[in-house]
Design a protein around this motif. Structure first.
Motif, PDB file in Angstrom:
ATOM      1  N   GLY A   1      -5.132   1.898  -8.393  1.00  0.00           N
ATOM      2  CA  GLY A   1      -6.320   1.360  -7.728  1.00  0.00           C
ATOM      3  C   GLY A   1      -6.363  -0.155  -7.765  1.00  0.00           C
ATOM      4  N   ILE A   2      -6.036  -0.721  -8.923  1.00  0.00           N
ATOM      5  CA  ILE A   2      -6.045  -2.186  -9.063  1.00  0.00           C
ATOM      6  C   ILE A   2      -5.017  -2.825  -8.139  1.00  0.00           C
ATOM      7  CG2 ILE A   2      -5.515  -4.071 -10.659  1.00  0.00           C
ATOM      8  CD1 ILE A   2      -6.710  -2.283 -12.898  1.00  0.00           C
ATOM      9  N   VAL A   3      -3.792  -2.271  -8.142  1.00  0.00           N
ATOM     10  CA  VAL A   3      -2.725  -2.851  -7.322  1.00  0.00           C
ATOM     11  C   VAL A   3      -3.006  -2.660  -5.828  1.00  0.00           C
ATOM     12  CG1 VAL A   3      -0.248  -2.791  -6.808  1.00  0.00           C
ATOM     13  CG2 VAL A   3      -1.031  -2.600  -9.168  1.00  0.00           C
ATOM     14  N   LEU A   4      -3.621  -1.525  -5.453  1.00  0.00           N
ATOM     15  CA  LEU A   4      -3.996  -1.318  -4.054  1.00  0.00           C
ATOM     16  C   LEU A   4      -4.980  -2.388  -3.588  1.00  0.00           C
ATOM     17  CD1 LEU A   4      -4.433   2.573  -3.823  1.00  0.00           C
ATOM     18  CD2 LEU A   4      -2.741   1.193  -2.620  1.00  0.00           C
TER      19      LEU A   4
ATOM     20  N   ILE B   1      -2.984 -10.561  -3.111  1.00  0.00           N
ATOM     21  CA  ILE B   1      -2.691 -11.112  -4.444  1.00  0.00           C
ATOM     22  C   ILE B   1      -1.413 -10.524  -5.017  1.00  0.00           C
ATOM     23  CG2 ILE B   1      -3.562 -11.379  -6.798  1.00  0.00           C
ATOM     24  CD1 ILE B   1      -6.398 -11.134  -5.630  1.00  0.00           C
ATOM     25  N   ALA B   2      -1.225  -9.198  -4.853  1.00  0.00           N
ATOM     26  CA  ALA B   2      -0.071  -8.510  -5.440  1.00  0.00           C
ATOM     27  C   ALA B   2       1.155  -8.675  -4.552  1.00  0.00           C
ATOM     28  CB  ALA B   2      -0.385  -7.038  -5.624  1.00  0.00           C
TER      29      ALA B   2
ATOM     30  N   GLU C   1       4.788  -5.880  -8.218  1.00  0.00           N
ATOM     31  CA  GLU C   1       3.676  -5.168  -8.846  1.00  0.00           C
ATOM     32  C   GLU C   1       3.555  -3.754  -8.286  1.00  0.00           C
ATOM     33  OE1 GLU C   1       3.420  -8.293  -7.861  1.00  0.00           O
ATOM     34  OE2 GLU C   1       2.450  -9.488  -9.433  1.00  0.00           O
ATOM     35  N   ALA C   2       3.818  -3.624  -6.972  1.00  0.00           N
ATOM     36  CA  ALA C   2       3.750  -2.303  -6.344  1.00  0.00           C
ATOM     37  C   ALA C   2       4.796  -1.362  -6.932  1.00  0.00           C
ATOM     38  CB  ALA C   2       3.946  -2.432  -4.834  1.00  0.00           C
TER      39      ALA C   2
ATOM     40  N   PHE D   1       0.828  -1.206   0.000  1.00  0.00           N
ATOM     41  CA  PHE D   1       0.000   0.000   0.000  1.00  0.00           C
ATOM     42  C   PHE D   1       0.863   1.256   0.000  1.00  0.00           C
ATOM     43  CE2 PHE D   1      -4.478   1.148   0.886  1.00  0.00           C
ATOM     44  CZ  PHE D   1      -5.080   0.035   0.312  1.00  0.00           C
ATOM     45  N   LEU D   2       1.903   1.256   0.830  1.00  0.00           N
ATOM     46  CA  LEU D   2       2.770   2.433   0.936  1.00  0.00           C
ATOM     47  C   LEU D   2       3.509   2.712  -0.359  1.00  0.00           C
ATOM     48  CD1 LEU D   2       4.313   1.970   4.501  1.00  0.00           C
ATOM     49  CD2 LEU D   2       2.621   3.656   3.796  1.00  0.00           C
TER      50      LEU D   2
END
Length: 741
Positions: free
Chosen positions: A703-706, A713-714, A718-719, A390-391
């Motif tokens: 948004g998708i990766v968050l 899942i990620a 990916e982040a 998230f960060l």
């Protein structure tokens, strides 16, 4: 203009104690920091308005009262937000000072290059250690017998590579925390990568920092390239002027030359100041001003403008404007300040990023703490890992950097095409134009009037009629007046003219050789109650000038004007671009206006308008349109200043060298081609298209990766793409605007 809580106080003092100062922010490299500096300066009690231009690293401050400590306060703000920025007040400099400044800047550049090369050495050393650690520690055969030391080796190798690669980020985060600037990209990357080390995800922690730094390097190059594209436009600034001093010629700064001085311009040199050619002839390159590649010939007696390049001949020029009033100074000021006037979407993204990052940080904190407390079997390390994702994703760099770059590129692209847009807000507004109003003379027509017929009455001769009209018009600057004066073969003796009086939109009354002469349109004849014979059959495309001598009708003169070759093409292209209604304003007679409107295929026209009536008509049209729609008025920028200012977007046609055009208009077309307006609208469309591509792409991927990160899942990889990768792609996409049209 809304100045917020300081509005009432500032406006009360502004008239008496108003000041405007420009500062250079040397070393400013961070777009988000630039926004913070601008906001902090605006909050100073004596500041009414502050506009920071990241493209050229300047800030213009308008205030209600001067203070001796302003320089120190600005430097304090800069140090607090982005350490290393040097605040310097812009002022007039001599040629020697410019040379000294150049030496200092070169010395500073050399220091910066040394620092960059040192970091590059550390960076690539860190990358080498990281690759070595991946190979050595991930291949079992190489670590046989070292199981007891593997953990410490991981810490040593990955830790050392992390510090070598990420030291600038860690240092910047620490300094910013000390200054109270917590929520920025340095803090986010530091927390995310140190968190990865805390849960023993060493490779991913280093990889996040590595790819973040690679993304930052590419962004820095993109920003530098965008800045260079703006600064390339400003290469029209003259370095020196060859001042003729007696029999000698000395090289001086353009600011040191005064009106009336004589300068010499050699082949290959840039024209430093506006003036009139006294001696010599040459071809001059006007592309930097007009976007036109074909050289223009100038000769003795003609005007020459600063910013042009003398190609072949030696020119001796008498200066008629000081540097700060010259064409090049006005254009430079316009280009410099254009990117400081932000579009609504830029302001929104700046505000959005201020709230977006803290929300994501607190959300990440909640993800790390709450699920392990309330969900059975939830692993603390697993949810911390998700929070770190998230960060990493939360950094808004893709939007904060790419959107201003998009507007930089759009303004730069327009400038290269000979279109000066005064700000991103006006460039954005061009997308919503549904109505365009053209002034006729000098805009749709050439404005090159020629006397086509002289018809005397009541015993007067053609020669007498033309001479009386020329005397009456001798003080007027109107194109019709000039055409009558040029047609007269006699030299005007101003001593014969008495009681000169001009009636706006009607004509002129003057006493010439004891005779009262009226020269104007039918409104003047009606006003003075002249019994005249109104002309209709010959007024199809000509302007009629009636003359009365001693209150007796003496005849008329027809003045012909012709459509510009570009006008018909421009009207067709504007309709294809989606313009709903195109209208023409003119002070000419009804039948003249009707004929031209029909030839051009205009939707509407208004004839026999006085200057004040043009403003009234624009206001009527503005009331009829939807709130989101915009209206453009296109005029010559000299006589149409009130209506240019009243319209949503004022466009000055052929504004090269016109003070009134640059002052009153929001967009200045530097040539006399109406089709340049189509080019401006197309550039605005392309700019908006690319900016919205970046917004949708960046927010969509993030948004998708968050969501994927929150669901487990990620991964951190990916982040990294959602942050550095998306930012890089958005910047590269934004740079497409600035490519040569």
């Amino acid at each position: 203009m809304n100045y917020g809580r300081k509005n009432i106080m500032a406006e009360a003092v502004l008239v008496k104690n108003e000041f405007k100062t420009k500062y250079i922010l040397r070393g400013l490299a961070c777009t988000s920091c630039a926004a913070k500096i601008e906001k902090a300066v605006q909050e100073l009690p004596y500041v009414v308005e502050a506009e920071l231009n990241f493209a050229v690293s300047t800030i213009i401050i308008k205030g209600s009262e001067r203070t001796k400590n302003m320089d120190k306060e600005l430097q304090f703000i800069a140090n607090k937000i982005e350490n290393g920025v040097k605040v310097e007040k812009e002022g007039k400099r001599t040629l020697r000072q410019e040379n000294n400044t150049s030496k200092k800047e070169r010395a500073k550049d050399n220091t910066d290059i040394t620092k960059k090369s040192n970091y590059q050495y550390r960076f690539w050393s860190g990358v080498g250690i990281f690759v070595l650690a991946l190979i050595f520690l991930q291949v079992p055969i190489l670590t046989n017998g070292l199981s007891r030391f593997t953990f410490y080796l991981k810490y040593l190798l990955f830790g050392s590579s992390y510090l070598l690669i990420g030291s600038p980020v860690l240092i910047a985060a620490f300094k910013n925390i000390k200054r109270g600037q917590v929520f920025d990209e340095n803090f986010l990357m530091s927390i995310a990568t140190l968190g990865a080390f805390a849960i023993q995800e060493f490779p991913e922690g280093v990889a996040v920092m590595l790819f973040y730094m690679v993304g930052e390097m590419f962004q820095e190059k993109a920003v530098d390239r965008s800045r260079r594209s703006i600064k390339d436009l400003m290469d029209i600034r003259p370095d020196y002027a060859n001042l003729k001093w007696g029999e000698e010629t000395i090289k001086v700064a353009p600011e040191d030359v005064q009106t009336g001085d004589i300068i010499v311009i050699k082949p290959g040199e840039r024209v430093p100041l506006d003036g009139k050619v006294l001696k010599g002839s040459s071809l001059v390159d006007t592309s930097a001003l007009t976007g036109e590649s074909v050289p223009r010939r100038v000769k003795s007696g003609e005007e020459i403008l600063s910013g042009m390049i003398n190609k072949v001949g030696l020119l001796t020029v008498k200066v008629n404007k000081e540097y700060n009033q010259s064409t090049v100074a006005q254009i430079l000021d316009l280009v410099e300040n254009a990117t400081a006037k932000k579009a609504a979407i830029e302001k929104f993204i700046t505000k959005f990023s201020r709230y977006y990052t803290p929300v994501v940080v607190y959300s990440a904190l909640a993800i790390a703490i709450l699920p392990p407390l309330f969900l059975t079997g939830a692993s603390f390390s697993d949810w911390v890992y998700r929070s770190l994702i998230f960060l990493v994703v939360s950094c808004p760099c893709a939007l904060v950097v790419s959107i201003p770059l998009g507007f930089f590129g759009g303004i730069g692209r327009a400038s290269r095409q000979g279109i000066l847009v005064k700000g991103g807000n006006y460039l954005e507004a061009l997308n919503d134009v549904k109505q365009i109003v053209f002034d006729k003379t000098g805009t749709l027509t050439k404005g090159e009037f020629v006397v086509s017929k002289i018809k005397p009455y009541n015993g007067h001769s053609k020669d007498e009629l033309l001479t009386k009209a020329a005397y009456a018009e001798s003080h007027s600057t109107h194109p019709i007046a000039k055409s009558i004066i040029e047609a007269c073969e006699y030299k005007i003796d101003n001593n014969k003219i008495e009681d000169y009086q001009e009636f706006s939109g009607r004509g002129i009354k003057a006493v010439i050789d004891g005779q009262e002469v009226l020269v104007g349109n039918n409104k003047l004849m009606d006003q003075e109650q002249i019994d005249y014979q109104e002309v209709t059959e010959e007024a199809t495309e000509a302007t009629i000038v009636y003359i009365a001598i001693d209150n007796v009708y003496a005849g008329y003169i027809t003045i012909a004007d012709h459509l510009k070759d570009d006008s018909l093409k421009a009207i067709k292209a504007l309709k294809q671009a989606g313009i709903r209604e195109i209208t023409m304003f003119t002070g000419d007679r009804e039948n003249v206006a009707r004929k031209i409107a029909k030839r051009l295929g205009l939707d509407n026209y208004y004839a026999e308008l006085l200057p004040a009536q043009k403003v009234e008509k624009v206001e009527e049209l503005l009331k009829k349109q939807d709130k989101k729609d915009k209206l453009i008025f296109v005029g010559d920028g000299i006589n149409d200043a009130p209506v240019l200012a009243r319209s949503d977007i004022g466009v000055a046609m052929g504004g090269l060298g016109s003070d009134a055009a640059i002052e009153a208009a929001d967009v200045v077309l530097m040539t006399d081609e109406p089709s340049k307006l189509v080019t401006a609208i197309n550039t605005a469309h392309k700019t908006r298209q690319i900016i919205w591509q970046n917004i949708i792409f960046a927010l969509g991927i993030k948004g998708i990766v968050l969501i994927m990160g929150a669901l487990g899942i990620a991964t951190m990889w990916e982040a990294v793409f959602a942050d550095a990768g998306v930012a890089l792609l958005a910047v590269l996409n934004a740079m497409r605007i600035s490519r040569n049209p």
